[in-house]
Design a protein around this motif. Sequence first.
Motif, PDB file in Angstrom:
ATOM      1  N   THR A  43      -0.332  12.460   8.767  1.00  0.00           N
ATOM      2  CA  THR A  43       0.966  12.838   9.303  1.00  0.00           C
ATOM      3  C   THR A  43       1.991  11.530   8.983  1.00  0.00           C
ATOM      4  N   MET A  44       3.164  11.981   8.264  1.00  0.00           N
ATOM      5  CA  MET A  44       4.283  11.003   8.045  1.00  0.00           C
ATOM      6  C   MET A  44       5.106  10.609   9.096  1.00  0.00           C
ATOM      7  N   MET A  45       6.005   9.559   9.098  1.00  0.00           N
ATOM      8  CA  MET A  45       7.002   9.209  10.258  1.00  0.00           C
ATOM      9  C   MET A  45       7.743  10.190  10.294  1.00  0.00           C
ATOM     10  N   ASN A  46       8.305  11.139   9.386  1.00  0.00           N
ATOM     11  CA  ASN A  46       9.393  12.173   9.523  1.00  0.00           C
ATOM     12  C   ASN A  46       8.792  13.480  10.051  1.00  0.00           C
ATOM     13  N   GLY A  47       7.401  13.401  10.625  1.00  0.00           N
ATOM     14  CA  GLY A  47       6.556  14.654  11.240  1.00  0.00           C
ATOM     15  C   GLY A  47       6.003  15.463  10.332  1.00  0.00           C
ATOM     16  N   VAL A  48       6.316  15.462   9.117  1.00  0.00           N
ATOM     17  CA  VAL A  48       5.367  16.410   8.285  1.00  0.00           C
ATOM     18  C   VAL A  48       3.905  16.019   7.996  1.00  0.00           C
ATOM     19  N   SER A  49       2.957  16.876   7.745  1.00  0.00           N
ATOM     20  CA  SER A  49       1.533  16.600   7.648  1.00  0.00           C
ATOM     21  C   SER A  49       1.110  17.527   6.718  1.00  0.00           C
ATOM     22  N   CYS A  50      -0.222  17.264   6.298  1.00  0.00           N
ATOM     23  CA  CYS A  50      -1.099  17.915   5.473  1.00  0.00           C
ATOM     24  C   CYS A  50      -2.534  17.747   6.061  1.00  0.00           C
TER      25      CYS A  50
ATOM     26  N   ASP B 209      -5.035   8.489  -6.636  1.00  0.00           N
ATOM     27  CA  ASP B 209      -4.931   9.652  -7.029  1.00  0.00           C
ATOM     28  C   ASP B 209      -5.361   9.873  -8.377  1.00  0.00           C
ATOM     29  N   GLU B 210      -5.474  11.235  -8.887  1.00  0.00           N
ATOM     30  CA  GLU B 210      -6.011  11.302 -10.167  1.00  0.00           C
ATOM     31  C   GLU B 210      -4.754  11.148 -11.239  1.00  0.00           C
ATOM     32  N   GLU B 211      -3.661  10.877 -10.754  1.00  0.00           N
ATOM     33  CA  GLU B 211      -2.160  10.437 -11.889  1.00  0.00           C
ATOM     34  C   GLU B 211      -2.367   8.978 -11.771  1.00  0.00           C
ATOM     35  N   GLN B 212      -3.268   7.999 -10.846  1.00  0.00           N
ATOM     36  CA  GLN B 212      -3.069   6.699 -10.598  1.00  0.00           C
ATOM     37  C   GLN B 212      -4.121   5.862 -11.070  1.00  0.00           C
ATOM     38  N   LYS B 213      -5.003   6.434 -12.141  1.00  0.00           N
ATOM     39  CA  LYS B 213      -6.342   5.987 -12.326  1.00  0.00           C
ATOM     40  C   LYS B 213      -6.308   4.607 -13.048  1.00  0.00           C
ATOM     41  N   ASP B 214      -5.297   4.211 -13.761  1.00  0.00           N
ATOM     42  CA  ASP B 214      -5.057   3.082 -14.146  1.00  0.00           C
ATOM     43  C   ASP B 214      -4.050   2.030 -13.375  1.00  0.00           C
ATOM     44  N   SER B 215      -3.842   2.278 -12.301  1.00  0.00           N
ATOM     45  CA  SER B 215      -3.174   1.510 -11.409  1.00  0.00           C
ATOM     46  C   SER B 215      -3.831   0.740 -10.537  1.00  0.00           C
ATOM     47  N   HIS B 216      -3.351  -0.369  -9.689  1.00  0.00           N
ATOM     48  CA  HIS B 216      -3.982  -1.097  -8.795  1.00  0.00           C
ATOM     49  C   HIS B 216      -4.346  -0.169  -7.383  1.00  0.00           C
ATOM     50  N   GLY B 217      -3.580   0.733  -7.296  1.00  0.00           N
ATOM     51  CA  GLY B 217      -3.813   1.760  -5.943  1.00  0.00           C
ATOM     52  C   GLY B 217      -3.518   1.118  -4.880  1.00  0.00           C
ATOM     53  N   SER B 218      -3.509   1.850  -3.635  1.00  0.00           N
ATOM     54  CA  SER B 218      -2.981   1.255  -2.380  1.00  0.00           C
ATOM     55  C   SER B 218      -4.229   0.884  -1.585  1.00  0.00           C
TER      56      SER B 218
ATOM     57  N   PRO C 226      -0.481  -0.636   7.611  1.00  0.00           N
ATOM     58  CA  PRO C 226       0.872   0.020   7.231  1.00  0.00           C
ATOM     59  C   PRO C 226       0.818   0.564   5.854  1.00  0.00           C
ATOM     60  N   LEU C 227       1.147   1.881   5.599  1.00  0.00           N
ATOM     61  CA  LEU C 227       1.172   2.526   4.211  1.00  0.00           C
ATOM     62  C   LEU C 227       2.337   3.351   4.028  1.00  0.00           C
ATOM     63  N   THR C 228       2.908   3.456   2.815  1.00  0.00           N
ATOM     64  CA  THR C 228       4.053   4.384   2.235  1.00  0.00           C
ATOM     65  C   THR C 228       3.468   5.303   1.151  1.00  0.00           C
ATOM     66  N   LEU C 229       4.041   6.527   1.321  1.00  0.00           N
ATOM     67  CA  LEU C 229       3.809   7.210   0.099  1.00  0.00           C
ATOM     68  C   LEU C 229       5.060   7.508  -0.527  1.00  0.00           C
ATOM     69  N   VAL C 230       5.127   7.997  -1.946  1.00  0.00           N
ATOM     70  CA  VAL C 230       6.136   8.055  -2.658  1.00  0.00           C
ATOM     71  C   VAL C 230       6.183   9.574  -3.068  1.00  0.00           C
ATOM     72  N   SER C 231       7.285  10.106  -2.871  1.00  0.00           N
ATOM     73  CA  SER C 231       7.583  11.659  -3.463  1.00  0.00           C
ATOM     74  C   SER C 231       7.683  11.562  -5.169  1.00  0.00           C
ATOM     75  N   ARG C 232       6.977  12.147  -5.852  1.00  0.00           N
ATOM     76  CA  ARG C 232       6.968  12.206  -7.443  1.00  0.00           C
ATOM     77  C   ARG C 232       8.493  12.691  -7.831  1.00  0.00           C
ATOM     78  N   GLN C 233       8.681  13.776  -6.953  1.00  0.00           N
ATOM     79  CA  GLN C 233       9.984  14.499  -7.404  1.00  0.00           C
ATOM     80  C   GLN C 233      11.393  13.636  -6.862  1.00  0.00           C
ATOM     81  N   SER C 234      11.531  13.306  -5.441  1.00  0.00           N
ATOM     82  CA  SER C 234      12.429  12.743  -5.147  1.00  0.00           C
ATOM     83  C   SER C 234      12.503  11.113  -5.100  1.00  0.00           C
ATOM     84  N   LYS C 235      11.268  10.515  -5.385  1.00  0.00           N
ATOM     85  CA  LYS C 235      11.274   9.152  -5.384  1.00  0.00           C
ATOM     86  C   LYS C 235      11.484   8.675  -4.178  1.00  0.00           C
TER      87      LYS C 235
END
Length: 378
Positions: free
Chosen positions: A308-315, A363-372, A276-285
């Motif tokens: 594909t996210m639980m709300n149906g949107v995909s990329c 991602d390229e903005e998380q290079k110093d984080s622990h990651g998912s 199980p994994l979640t993604l966080v929108s950087r605009q709306s948090k």
Amino acid sequence: MNLILAQHSLGQLFSLYKKTPEQDQEFIREVSWKVSLQHAALFAKPNFIKDTIYWHSEGQNTVSLQSLSKAQQQEIIEIIQLILIDIASIARLHPNDKWSRSFSLCSCFPSLDYVYVVDGRPVITGWGYAGENGFYDPLQGETVTIKKQTQRFLWLKFPWVTALVALFMGVLISLLWHVTQHSDKTCNVQYTSALEVEGALRAQDKNQELNKKRDILLQSLKNLDTQCKVPPVHTQQPQNTPELKPKSQQTIDLPKEFWNKKEVSMLDGCWNLTTPLTLVSRQSKKIVPVKTWQVCFNEAGKGNQAITMMNGVSCKGPLAARFEGTKIILEQPKNCDGEFTLVKGNHTCTRINDQEASCIYKDEEQKDSHGSVGIFKR
């Protein structure tokens, strides 16, 4: 999870009555409303794409009926019969509804090869159709062979409700005429015999016994599913994956020998993120859970990913695999674009066993984080 149990060309199947794809969907909805969602789940949902029918069902684990033992197959067939008997009893209460008039033919299917077990419950594909050799009627427990007079035979099988209504109206008219002609005469009332009452009570007891047996069989299937876990089947959607060569059959997905030799060809095919994994929108948090994350490769390690996210949107976006030391890097060269955007980044994967790898995504903005962290497997 939405599974594709089977796909059939329209040339393989012969419709048992005149219908449209919308009527198939309407039949399932009516059974859900008039009987229950559990009863409607017996029928796989058809999806018509050009000249092919894809049969869907919700679940995690699936196995074909023919792969089970004879005793288990018989239990599944008995459960199918009990579910259909329940639906038939409700259909008789709605004789004028379209779904109840077509039920006797919708419950038939080409053969037992079209039956699957999903999470311990039976699911029928190809329902309402016959194959080249005829169709199987589960309520009769027999296969009907298609002959030259098929249309006439199917008509005789279907309009029993109309015939009963016509017979009832004829008897009623005859009775009314008899009353008007002999209204001055005495009528004798004939009560139901004790034998008929006793027979009705025995039938009621037998129905209760069948219901108890059904409950016992359903519980035994749940226990069997717990004890003998069937690996999940993830069907590849043709429109979401690149053209790949057929994957050679092998019992080990991530051979240690191939990993040590740094051969990316072992990734040929599709893989899924099962943690199980979640993604966080950087605009709306806003935090949105991931429904499916699938990556597919060819023998050269080139491929793509679909999220594909639980709300149906995909990329969707490209992906490439390469070795870096003893780890595999799944490189995302550009953003995953669609109804939402996942900025480009990399998965760094470590082999766990013959079937699984543990991957850390940054991602390229998380290079110093622990990651998912996620577990990828077939």
